[in-house]
Design an enzyme around this catalytic site. Structure first.
Site, short mmCIF file in Angstrom:
data_model
loop_
_atom_site.label_atom_id
_atom_site.label_comp_id
_atom_site.label_asym_id
_atom_site.label_seq_id
_atom_site.Cartn_x
_atom_site.Cartn_y
_atom_site.Cartn_z
N SER A 178 88.77 -40.77 -47.64
CA SER A 178 88.01 -39.52 -47.59
C SER A 178 88.24 -38.64 -48.81
O SER A 178 89.34 -38.58 -49.36
CB SER A 178 88.45 -38.75 -46.34
OG SER A 178 88.02 -37.41 -46.40
N GLU A 220 88.64 -35.68 -48.62
CA GLU A 220 89.65 -34.67 -48.23
C GLU A 220 91.00 -34.98 -48.87
O GLU A 220 91.87 -34.11 -48.93
CB GLU A 220 89.79 -34.62 -46.70
CG GLU A 220 88.60 -34.01 -45.99
CD GLU A 220 88.44 -32.51 -46.25
OE1 GLU A 220 89.44 -31.79 -46.26
OE2 GLU A 220 87.29 -32.08 -46.46
N TYR A 263 95.02 -33.98 -41.58
CA TYR A 263 94.03 -35.06 -41.69
C TYR A 263 94.05 -35.66 -43.09
O TYR A 263 94.11 -36.89 -43.26
CB TYR A 263 92.63 -34.50 -41.37
CG TYR A 263 91.49 -35.45 -41.71
CD1 TYR A 263 91.10 -36.45 -40.82
CD2 TYR A 263 90.80 -35.34 -42.92
CE1 TYR A 263 90.06 -37.31 -41.14
CE2 TYR A 263 89.76 -36.19 -43.24
CZ TYR A 263 89.39 -37.18 -42.34
OH TYR A 263 88.36 -38.04 -42.66
P1 NDP Z 1 83.52 -39.95 -35.93
O1 NDP Z 1 84.44 -38.86 -35.49
O2 NDP Z 1 82.07 -39.81 -35.59
O3 NDP Z 1 84.03 -41.33 -35.31
C1 NDP Z 1 85.40 -41.61 -35.18
C2 NDP Z 1 85.54 -42.84 -34.30
O4 NDP Z 1 86.94 -43.16 -34.16
C3 NDP Z 1 84.99 -42.68 -32.88
O5 NDP Z 1 84.32 -43.86 -32.55
C4 NDP Z 1 86.26 -42.53 -32.04
O6 NDP Z 1 86.12 -42.96 -30.71
C5 NDP Z 1 87.18 -43.47 -32.78
N1 NDP Z 1 88.58 -43.28 -32.43
C6 NDP Z 1 89.30 -42.13 -32.48
N2 NDP Z 1 90.57 -42.36 -32.09
C7 NDP Z 1 90.65 -43.69 -31.79
C8 NDP Z 1 91.70 -44.54 -31.34
N3 NDP Z 1 92.92 -44.07 -31.13
N4 NDP Z 1 91.43 -45.84 -31.15
C9 NDP Z 1 90.18 -46.34 -31.36
N5 NDP Z 1 89.14 -45.59 -31.77
C10 NDP Z 1 89.38 -44.28 -31.99
O7 NDP Z 1 83.72 -40.14 -37.49
P2 NDP Z 1 82.67 -40.65 -38.60
O8 NDP Z 1 81.88 -41.77 -38.04
O9 NDP Z 1 81.99 -39.49 -39.19
O10 NDP Z 1 83.66 -41.19 -39.72
C11 NDP Z 1 84.07 -42.56 -39.76
C12 NDP Z 1 85.34 -42.66 -40.59
O11 NDP Z 1 85.11 -42.19 -41.90
C13 NDP Z 1 86.51 -41.83 -40.07
O12 NDP Z 1 87.71 -42.52 -40.35
C14 NDP Z 1 86.44 -40.56 -40.90
O13 NDP Z 1 87.69 -39.92 -40.97
C15 NDP Z 1 86.00 -41.14 -42.22
N6 NDP Z 1 85.27 -40.23 -43.09
C16 NDP Z 1 84.17 -39.58 -42.64
C17 NDP Z 1 83.48 -38.74 -43.45
C18 NDP Z 1 82.25 -38.03 -42.98
O14 NDP Z 1 81.79 -37.12 -43.67
N7 NDP Z 1 81.64 -38.43 -41.87
C19 NDP Z 1 83.90 -38.50 -44.85
C20 NDP Z 1 85.02 -39.33 -45.26
C21 NDP Z 1 85.69 -40.14 -44.39
P3 NDP Z 1 85.88 -41.88 -29.54
O15 NDP Z 1 84.44 -41.67 -29.57
O16 NDP Z 1 86.40 -42.55 -28.33
O17 NDP Z 1 86.69 -40.66 -29.90
P1 GDP Z 2 85.30 -31.31 -43.59
O1 GDP Z 2 84.89 -31.16 -45.02
O2 GDP Z 2 85.62 -32.72 -43.23
O3 GDP Z 2 86.36 -30.37 -43.18
O4 GDP Z 2 83.95 -31.02 -42.75
P2 GDP Z 2 83.50 -29.78 -41.84
O5 GDP Z 2 82.06 -29.93 -41.62
O6 GDP Z 2 84.36 -29.63 -40.63
O7 GDP Z 2 83.78 -28.49 -42.76
C1 GDP Z 2 83.17 -28.35 -44.02
C2 GDP Z 2 83.47 -26.94 -44.56
O8 GDP Z 2 82.80 -25.98 -43.76
C3 GDP Z 2 84.95 -26.55 -44.53
O9 GDP Z 2 85.28 -25.96 -45.77
C4 GDP Z 2 85.03 -25.53 -43.43
O10 GDP Z 2 86.05 -24.52 -43.62
C5 GDP Z 2 83.66 -24.89 -43.53
N1 GDP Z 2 83.26 -24.17 -42.31
C6 GDP Z 2 82.84 -22.89 -42.25
N2 GDP Z 2 82.60 -22.55 -40.99
C7 GDP Z 2 82.86 -23.64 -40.22
C8 GDP Z 2 82.77 -23.89 -38.83
O11 GDP Z 2 82.43 -23.03 -38.02
N3 GDP Z 2 83.08 -25.15 -38.40
C9 GDP Z 2 83.47 -26.14 -39.29
N4 GDP Z 2 83.74 -27.37 -38.82
N5 GDP Z 2 83.58 -25.90 -40.60
C10 GDP Z 2 83.27 -24.68 -41.06
#
Ligand code: NDP
Ligand code: GDP
Length: 333
Positions: free
Chosen positions: A126, A128, A150
């Protein structure tokens, strides 16, 4: 013969789009689902693929379930997408985040080694990890300075992936993905919170939307584009690390302006910035330099920012109109 993929996190946003993408390429797709996930398979339903995916019960923090899953599914490719993926929650659940988001990669990589599974491996890293950035654009060599539990957990998983590649010659790649969104994004993330909030306000079901820091900048792309990059990484002869993003950045405020503007509303009449929703440590600005991905993978983002926000607002309008659903209450940062 068709290839087989095993996806952890298949019930999440990226897992669902990746499964859809791989099925279209004629893969056999299996996904790890924990017992908690029964209600979250809705994303597979929305894409109409639930019946075409093989569900394997297990948990990323339970290595024995991962080993069994690999033995059962015999994958050619493993995509490790599961995580406690919400930055905001990671300050309240740092240990869980470390266990799943960080250590989970160790369990998955060890399971691969112990079972002797020759699959290619993708780790969901990520942006992040860059956290407190020192340059306007971030590439694969930019310094890592995570700003949340995270981010710290993702650094561990990322470095371990590199280490296993170097130590054991695994075909293990790490995709350093910048924020990517879609109509299937979780409602706790700021993009969905805004598009759902704007839709609810346009329909007269709410009047205000409370957010935190409106000045934070992110490089927001479309998840449907980004899963293709994951797949492309595993098709390369050599594994590696790849930054994936659009190369442009916008402020949370811009996202509000476009989302509300799409519905003929002025966000300034509805959005408030609430100090209690600010994070203990903020990532102020992220912007990808995806030139390696373009050069090596031939990948680039197709959906632009305004198109993405409009797509999400339209989807939330449809959802609220057809299901009469209320927007979520605040779930933290
Ligand atoms: P989501 O939160 O939508 O999906 C996360 C998934 O992980 C869900 O299916 C969740 O299942 C599963 N999960 C959580 N805990 C466990 C566990 N203990 N065992 C098995 N499965 C588990 O995330 P995204 O699809 O958006 O992201 C996918 C990956 O990419 C993540 O690792 C995220 O951190 C990373 N990422 C995402 C970004 C983004 O902008 N979307 C940016 C960069 C990285 P359940 O539904 O049961 O909770
Ligand atoms: P992140 O980049 O993975 O932390 O994705 P988020 O969508 O959770 O947050 C993106 C940015 O939006 C971060 O800088 C947050 O501080 C900002 N932000 C501002 N207001 C909010 C809010 O109400 N909820 C979330 N999730 N983020 C917020």
């Amino acid at each position: 013969m068709s290839s087989t993929a095993f996806i952890t996190g298949i019930s999440g946003q990226d897992g669902a789009y990746l499964a859809d993408f791989l099925l279209a390429k004629n893969y056999r797709v299996f996904g790890l689902v924990s017992r908690r996930s029964v209600d979250t398979l809705w994303r597979l339903d929305e894409l109409g693929i639930r019946e075409r995916v093989g569900i394997v019960e297990g948990d990323l923090s339970d290595m024995s379930s991962l080993s069994r899953a690999l033995e059962r599914t015999q994958p050619d490719e493993v995509y490790n997408l599961a995580a406690q993926s919400f930055v905001g929650a990671s300050w309240n659940q740092p240990v869980l985040t470390a266990k799943v988001t960080g250590l989970g990669s160790a369990y998955m990589l060890e399971a691969l080694r112990l079972v002797g599974c020759p699959a290619r491996y993708y780790q969901a890293s990520s942006s992040e990890m860059f956290g407190k950035t020192v340059t306007p654009l971030q590439n694969e060599d930019s310094p890592l300075h995570p700003r949340s539990p995270y981010g710290v957990a993702k650094v561990f998983a990322h470095c371990l992936t590199v280490n296993y590649r170097e130590s054991f010659g695994l075909h293990a790649s790490s995709g350093i993905l910048f924020n990517h969104e879609s109509p299937l994004r979780g409602e706790e993330f700021v993009s969905r919170k805004i598009t759902l909030g704007a839709a609810a306000i346009a329909l007269g079901r709410a009047d205000t939307l409370r957010l935190g820091n409106l000045e934070a900048r992110r490089d927001w792309g479309y998840a449907g584009d980004y899963v293709q990059a994951m797949w492309l990484m595993l098709q390369q002869e050599q594994p590696g690390d790849f930054v994936i993003g659009t190369g442009t950045s916008h402020a949370v405020r811009d996202l509000c302006r476009i989302a509300f503007g799409h519905l003929g509303l002025n966000y300034e009449d509805h959005v408030t910035s609430d100090a209690s929703l600010r994070r203990p440590a903020e990532v102020d600005a992220l912007r990808a330099d995806p030139s390696k991905a373009r050069r090596v993978l031939g990948w680039q983002a197709r959906v632009g920012f305004e198109q993405l926000v409009a797509m999400m607002v339209d989807a939330d309008m449809r959802r609220l109109q057809t299901r009469g659903r209320q927007p979520m209450a605040d779930r933290g940062l």
